[in-house]
Design an enzyme around this catalytic site. Structure first.
Site, PDB file in Angstrom:
ATOM      1  N   HIS A  77      51.525  73.645  58.063  1.00  0.00           N
ATOM      2  CA  HIS A  77      50.444  72.669  58.265  1.00  0.00           C
ATOM      3  C   HIS A  77      49.868  72.201  56.925  1.00  0.00           C
ATOM      4  O   HIS A  77      49.435  71.056  56.801  1.00  0.00           O
ATOM      5  CB  HIS A  77      49.312  73.282  59.103  1.00  0.00           C
ATOM      6  CG  HIS A  77      49.583  73.314  60.577  1.00  0.00           C
ATOM      7  ND1 HIS A  77      49.760  72.174  61.324  1.00  0.00           N
ATOM      8  CD2 HIS A  77      49.669  74.347  61.451  1.00  0.00           C
ATOM      9  CE1 HIS A  77      49.950  72.511  62.605  1.00  0.00           C
ATOM     10  NE2 HIS A  77      49.906  73.826  62.704  1.00  0.00           N
ATOM     11  N   HIS A 103      54.451  79.143  60.121  1.00  0.00           N
ATOM     12  CA  HIS A 103      53.976  78.010  60.925  1.00  0.00           C
ATOM     13  C   HIS A 103      52.683  77.450  60.335  1.00  0.00           C
ATOM     14  O   HIS A 103      52.554  76.230  60.144  1.00  0.00           O
ATOM     15  CB  HIS A 103      53.761  78.477  62.369  1.00  0.00           C
ATOM     16  CG  HIS A 103      53.186  77.431  63.272  1.00  0.00           C
ATOM     17  ND1 HIS A 103      53.890  76.873  64.317  1.00  0.00           N
ATOM     18  CD2 HIS A 103      51.954  76.847  63.289  1.00  0.00           C
ATOM     19  CE1 HIS A 103      53.119  75.980  64.918  1.00  0.00           C
ATOM     20  NE2 HIS A 103      51.932  75.950  64.333  1.00  0.00           N
ATOM     21  N   GLU A 104      51.722  78.334  60.029  1.00  0.00           N
ATOM     22  CA  GLU A 104      50.429  77.847  59.518  1.00  0.00           C
ATOM     23  C   GLU A 104      50.565  77.238  58.130  1.00  0.00           C
ATOM     24  O   GLU A 104      49.929  76.233  57.823  1.00  0.00           O
ATOM     25  CB  GLU A 104      49.392  78.981  59.507  1.00  0.00           C
ATOM     26  CG  GLU A 104      49.053  79.555  60.875  1.00  0.00           C
ATOM     27  CD  GLU A 104      48.764  78.516  61.940  1.00  0.00           C
ATOM     28  OE1 GLU A 104      48.274  77.419  61.617  1.00  0.00           O
ATOM     29  OE2 GLU A 104      49.042  78.793  63.125  1.00  0.00           O
ATOM     30  N   CYS A 132      51.504  75.315  69.359  1.00  0.00           N
ATOM     31  CA  CYS A 132      50.552  74.866  68.344  1.00  0.00           C
ATOM     32  C   CYS A 132      49.378  74.208  69.047  1.00  0.00           C
ATOM     33  O   CYS A 132      49.573  73.407  69.957  1.00  0.00           O
ATOM     34  CB  CYS A 132      51.248  73.874  67.418  1.00  0.00           C
ATOM     35  SG  CYS A 132      50.200  73.231  66.113  1.00  0.00           S
TER      36      CYS A 132
HETATM   37 ZN   LIG Z   1      50.208  74.788  64.482  1.00  0.00          ZN
END
Ligand SMILES: [Zn+2]
Length: 166
Positions: A142, A138-139, A96
């Site tokens: 966020h 993953h995104e 990341c």
């Molecule tokens: Zn990330």
């Protein structure tokens, strides 16, 4: 266009939950262009989310087309995305731009269906698998204020320090 500054762990902004986009206007598209330029300038560069640059809106970009031999949908601009189906589990290594000194093994769904709007406000849906599905999950984390660090099964066995981000 501009390259934006990336928030780094443990910046508290990375824990904030982002708000839905309501206006699909030129200001949004200008921001998305900057976000994409920032993603492509960074090492790794397969995905980025708005809160990583301190904008707490539900926007993420994923483009894993540079990885060899994987299935993908090219450049995905994901506004107000929602994963509506999950299937299977796989453990894989993640990095990341907000956690530049570490990588970690994280369990994600193997296949997902995600509904989203593009930067023009058009609704789309894609079925993603493998590395692309991992990058999307993953995104989207966020946008909920979560990092891959929050999903490690064990910090002792699943967290790895890296010397050079590549
Ligand atoms: Zn990330």
């Amino acid at each position: 266009m501009a390259i934006l500054e990336i928030l780094k762990y443990p910046d508290p902004g990375l824990e904030r939950v982002s708000a839905a986009v309501e206006n699909f206007d030129d200001a949004l598209r200008g921001f998305i262009a900057d976000l994409e330029e920032t993603m492509r300038a960074g090492p790794g560069g397969v995905g980025i989310a708005a809160p990583q640059v301190g904008r707490f809106i539900r926007v993420a970009i994923v483009d894993v087309s540079g990885k060899p031999k994987i299935e993908h949908h090219g450049r995905l601009v994901l506004v107000n995305p929602e994963i509506i189906a999950y299937d299977g589990f796989a453990k894989g290594r993640e990095g990341c731009m907000s956690v530049p000194d570490y990588t970690g093994n994280v369990i994600r769904a193997e296949r997902i269906t995600v509904e989203y709007f593009n930067e023009l406000g058009e609704k789309h849906s894609v079925e993603a698998s493998g590395f692309e599905a991992r990058a999307i999950q993953h995104e989207l984390d966020h946008l909920e204020g979560l990092l891959f660090l929050d999903r490690l099964v064990s910090r002792r066995s699943d967290l790895f320090r890296r010397k050079v981000y590549k």
